[in-house]
Design an enzyme around this catalytic site. Structure first.
Site, PDB file in Angstrom:
ATOM      1  N   TYR A 117     -15.930 -11.796  96.534  1.00 37.22           N
ATOM      2  CA  TYR A 117     -15.174 -11.912  95.294  1.00 37.22           C
ATOM      3  C   TYR A 117     -13.738 -12.332  95.575  1.00 37.22           C
ATOM      4  CZ  TYR A 117     -18.742  -9.334  92.626  1.00 37.22           C
ATOM      5  OH  TYR A 117     -19.891  -8.927  92.002  1.00 37.22           O
ATOM      6  N   LYS A 130     -23.372 -13.099  97.812  1.00 39.65           N
ATOM      7  CA  LYS A 130     -23.446 -13.169  96.356  1.00 39.65           C
ATOM      8  C   LYS A 130     -22.178 -13.835  95.862  1.00 39.65           C
ATOM      9  CE  LYS A 130     -22.934 -10.533  92.174  1.00 39.65           C
ATOM     10  NZ  LYS A 130     -22.232  -9.409  91.578  1.00 39.65           N
TER      11      LYS A 130
END
Lengths: 325, 325, 325, 325, 325
Positions: free
Chosen positions: A190, A224
């Site tokens: 992230y 991810k």
């Protein structure tokens, strides 16, 4: 290795304007290419082939929002506040795995052990204090995950945060333990922090592309990422990102290439409409994603609806099946 | 899982206005559902069934205010400054356990060992420096608690504090030791910090609901929460909390649901009147609390009065008895 | 210390011939005299006062014969081959504790945790190889016992065995861990080996008296001894044992005195008749034993008969109740 | 405990002569009864339900003879000298797991990881030196097995060997690591040594019955035993074994009862005829075995024949399927 | 507990105005009440009964000012710069112990070992940098103190400092080591920091009372406090401290009660006149102090004068003698 590389990159236009390339299905990295230890391979194969849609794809159900966002995410579908809701959904919908924190594993997994693969997220934080120095402290260990019978561990790296140095150092211990114990390592990559905000924002290609590469460089097995959202804020990104004029799909393909031999999971993010969601899935898989990790887009729906959607996703994923190699 | 879930959530109104629901007694999580190791189970059963009101309920006497608030809390009832006062009260009043710091355990428990279960609080701080970065450092270890013959350990998490990352990391070591040594883990889940203050405050449903969920996610067995106090400050909480119009009881039920398979203890907080206190207890138990942890509301009274109140609480708790399962 | 010593020894005749002393009830060591840490005290008090006949006595059910003797001991009452038989007997008969190996704890105690105190035996051997070098290796640790929620640990010392040096060294680690973790330590003090056989045998006063003292010297909290059996083989014991002409009761009293501030448990040994058994219990308690540890004499009977006998033992033990001090 | 005990023992005749009892299908221990941690449960369920014949049964292929006996065992079917032979057989025949030493895991399992569950045997020895002091030293660790992605570990205990004390001590460390890491523990319980030989031999009921109980007492999850072979040598066993006149099936049932809540695997031993082999399997399953572990009886056959036999075994095992509980 | 509590608090007026109570000699905690391990008891008894004025009192000579204040404190009496000066004074004046840093122990104590008990201070700092974040780092360990033959260790806690969390965490390790090694633990409990300054200052009853309680809660055996100095700054303390109108003696008695079963040492602080000093000693002992720790008030005098004063103190202390219990 004599076989063709999975990601022999297509010519990447570094000139403005969308490239008129025909859609090409990208090849995902194979387990053999990833150089996995037998333990990582055995566990990862379980997720990729024995559970969920199979054929080397991943359909993950995360339930880490209770910690990361707070219980507010469960208001839309109050039944989802009880973690057995997600466990049952994962089992009934035949997901590849469920991903959650140590507490939800210790209190609930004993009733599902052996029925659904478990990914234990090893760090976390709440959304209450400022995100300016975003850092997720360890809440569990790889050994906890082994003890609980998990098939993978998860870790959130905040790429670009001023606390990135502590993050990298903490990640190193997790990566080393995961290697020692043969546990596949999924990285939630992230972009975060003021510097990211100033350079196009956390949804820019610049930020997501960099985050994907960081996961590869630091030792993730699976990464991810969010689907990059081209916007005018890209103009604030460093060159040449500020002048690329890519479609979302082109941008995502770039990210997949940056992730190299990490398998790529696409994040669902906030709840979106069905057509949009399925299109996002197809686009991701076309461009080399290994699967998706959809939480709110799943358990914020009524269960029957979630199961219907899951069946549609299984059908799509079957089109992308490839044999183990 | 074929048995009914402990916390199958009732429909949670996400529209304004109090819901006209009839009072429903919620079911508490059972020991079997909690997936406890034999050691945790044996020790927890002692508190829930062999001491105190029994029947799976908890009546805890805390005496951590001397450290957390300072000796000022003992002025109202000077006799309570001597820790033997609380130990005697816990024994005579047949409490489920007494909860205190390592120093009060080492200097006094030897005279009460075997008579009353002990919960050693493993971290603490004073109220003197600013709470802006609230963080309670370890003052003891799970192994200390085992050596002293305790039946549980306590830990304070300051949810939302800027120091939350250090807190989570420190908690992880306690959680792992408690698991390794079969020691039940009680979490004092306290919202704290500037960000909490700006989002409705530490007594808002938003803050308490989130804190309860954090305890569940991080691996608590029992969570101590304050009873949420609806107020106009809730308007500053993030949506949808800012538009919920819940009664205190509805808000508390929500918190119990967020705590999932953690047993919930309700905090007494500052001293209140008897009628209000007993009403609070009944409301808590109706909505799924496992018990209460009342300190100042107990030992700030004259002893005879505290014992009378304790007898009343025992009578109430007996109505909520359920067999072990 | 100004209080009267627990074992102020009665005049011990060191001339031949039984002494015409009237039976005197000996005082058992108190918890205060034993200098126990709070953890040992809390746990021991549970066995002595909260479970079993109480009043400071112990009625222990051992089920270590499956390892020590083999399944042959269960032929007389085949139902006893299933460990739930002994667990149920201990619970229904309200024993002070059940004593068994780690495997029987891990596979069965989870169904009895909190209902009956557990003593985990930490070493053991089979009866198959020669006993000439008798030595019981560690099969578990004090930390295992803590994790399982046990209230004491057990250890067998073979006093007089040629392997005694390894035994003492191994025992030291257990004793230190038990101290560190506040776990009461029960020693099965068994004379063994060729040298013992040549000096009157393992049932001689010489051997048992020496074994009891060894347990005291090495750090046991409780010692399990056999009731000495005077015989003509005593003539082979070293002086002055070879010329003492004591009754069995006098000999046992001597052993209790040698055990000092260790609590003494009398072993049941092979199955004997009811009258003989009850007489043995009374004699032991009269002479300062804290309790008995009867296995085969319990579970080789039909359950109804064992429960009847247990009730008789409870009645006897109540006569010997003393308050905690 | 309200559920029926898994092994409520049938009346065991302690008088000579075969008992005319009708064949009764014994109930196998359930996972819930075994008190397993989530990790052990998840892994064991994989072997019992996801691979092999399923339904809670086990069909294990061992290939530890190369170390234990030497390459001579492969002369009968030279193709079996190459470990890929057994790996392929396990995969094609859909065995529940393959069991082998660390070296065969490290060099070959990477090609089969995820396809067939792995049991790593953690100790071993050659057959070259005298078996008089039989002892198998550790050749790997539980952590090795975790790293390799194994679903269980194996350990050989030589019950009755003069080296039994070293063996028990070594086993303890394996048992503790297996518990800590959630790894099911399979014990090869082999009677050995001069004392065993003098008491009826290693195939006597006395020896095998004792060995099964030792595995239970020390903490095995699964025990591999030989099928006892009644013979005139039983007369040398200690009473009452020397006067029992049991059929092989009755003797085996006795062994299963002694194993308590350990799952029982029956050893194939030397190669025998098909009819005899299948009868042995049925008899074992009728009497409460969970499965079989057949090595030479499998890979000393031509592969086609082994696969045919495997299909027959699957068909038989399906008759004994029971749902998870 | 049937014995009278050591600190049954006298009625504490919570209304303004000095209470007209008659002077009552408070009872000091006994060694038995303190629940000390044998090692702590043996060492502490040496200080309380074998050296110094005895009778359960303490007269300690500290020489930590060289580190804490710098050599400037020795200008008044230059002879005192040489540490042999204080060692000689302690020996000749028959102090209960001398308290100093590791360096002064290692270089000088070898000449006094066995003559005078040693307290090694385990942390310290200089006065040079700002005190705003006051924190004393470890300079030695409990094991150092054992090695040197010390009879106690000392540790400074800065109660209220912004660094309080690091301090508590560091103290925990010292407390645990002191417990493990049977070493009495003396805490210098000093209020410090901006928050303290704003709440009445470090000599206020609020601050000293809180500090004494912190020492008790965290596990000190002995606490050194300053004598509280009532002043108008008390008005800035939190209620009810801001409205108490206590005499210095009443305030000090309050502090002693807050210290519970910690023995209380009164600090000398800056040099004061003889009459005032002796009055302070009597007042302290009347109100339950166990002794005094006077440094500058001793070694800033000429030696003969210091010895004369010491003799006067011995005489006073003899009036407060109590037998060990």
């Amino acid at each position: 290795m004599s076989e063709p590389a999975a990601h022999s990159p297509s010519p990447m236009p570094n000139v403005p304007g969308p490239a008129p390339v025909a859609p090409i299905r990208r090849v995902r990295p194979t387990l053999a290419q990833m150089g996995l230890s037998p333990g990582k391979k055995a566990r990862l194969k379980r997720l990729l082939y024995d559970h969920g849609p199979g054929g080397g794809t991943l359909l993950i159900l995360p339930i880490d929002q209770g910690l990361e966002h707070g219980p507010m995410d469960f208001f839309e579908n109050p039944a989802a506040l009880d973690p057995t809701y997600q466990y049952d959904l994962a089992r009934e919908g035949n997901f590849s795995a469920i991903a959650l924190q140590i507490g939800l594993a210790e209190k609930y997994f004993h009733e599902y052990a052996g029925d659904i693969p478990l990914i234990v997220k090893l760090n976390g934080k709440t959304s209450i204090p400022s995100d300016a120095q975003a850092f997720s402290a360890l809440t569990g260990t790889v050994e906890d995950a082994v003890r609980l019978g998990a098939d993978a561990v998860g870790y959130t790296v905040y790429v670009g945060s001023p606390s990135q140095d502590r993050d990298f150092a903490q990640f190193r211990t997790v990566r080393a333990d995961a290697e020692r114990l043969g546990m596949p390592l999924v990285v939630w990559a992230y972009p975060r922090g003021e510097a990211v905000a100033k350079k196009g924002g956390k949804e820019s290609l610049f930020a997501i592309d960099y985050a994907a590469r960081v996961a590869l460089e630091l030792g993730a097995d699976i990464v991810k990422v969010n689907f990059p959202v081209p916007s005018e804020k890209d103009a604030e990104s460093p060159p040449p990102y500020n002048s690329l004029k890519l479609t979302g799909a082109q941008a995502f393909r770039k990210v997949v290439e940056s992730a190299g031999r990490c398998l790529v999971l696409v994040s669902g993010g906030e709840r979106i409409g069905d057509v949009e969601m399925l299109a996002k899935v197809r686009a991701s898989m076309d461009d080399g994603a290994t699967g998706i990790i959809f939480g709110r887009n799943m358990w914020q729906r009524p269960k029957a609806d979630a199961l219907r959607m899951t069946r549609e996703l299984h059908a799509i994923f079957r089109e992308y099946a490839q044999p183990p190699a």
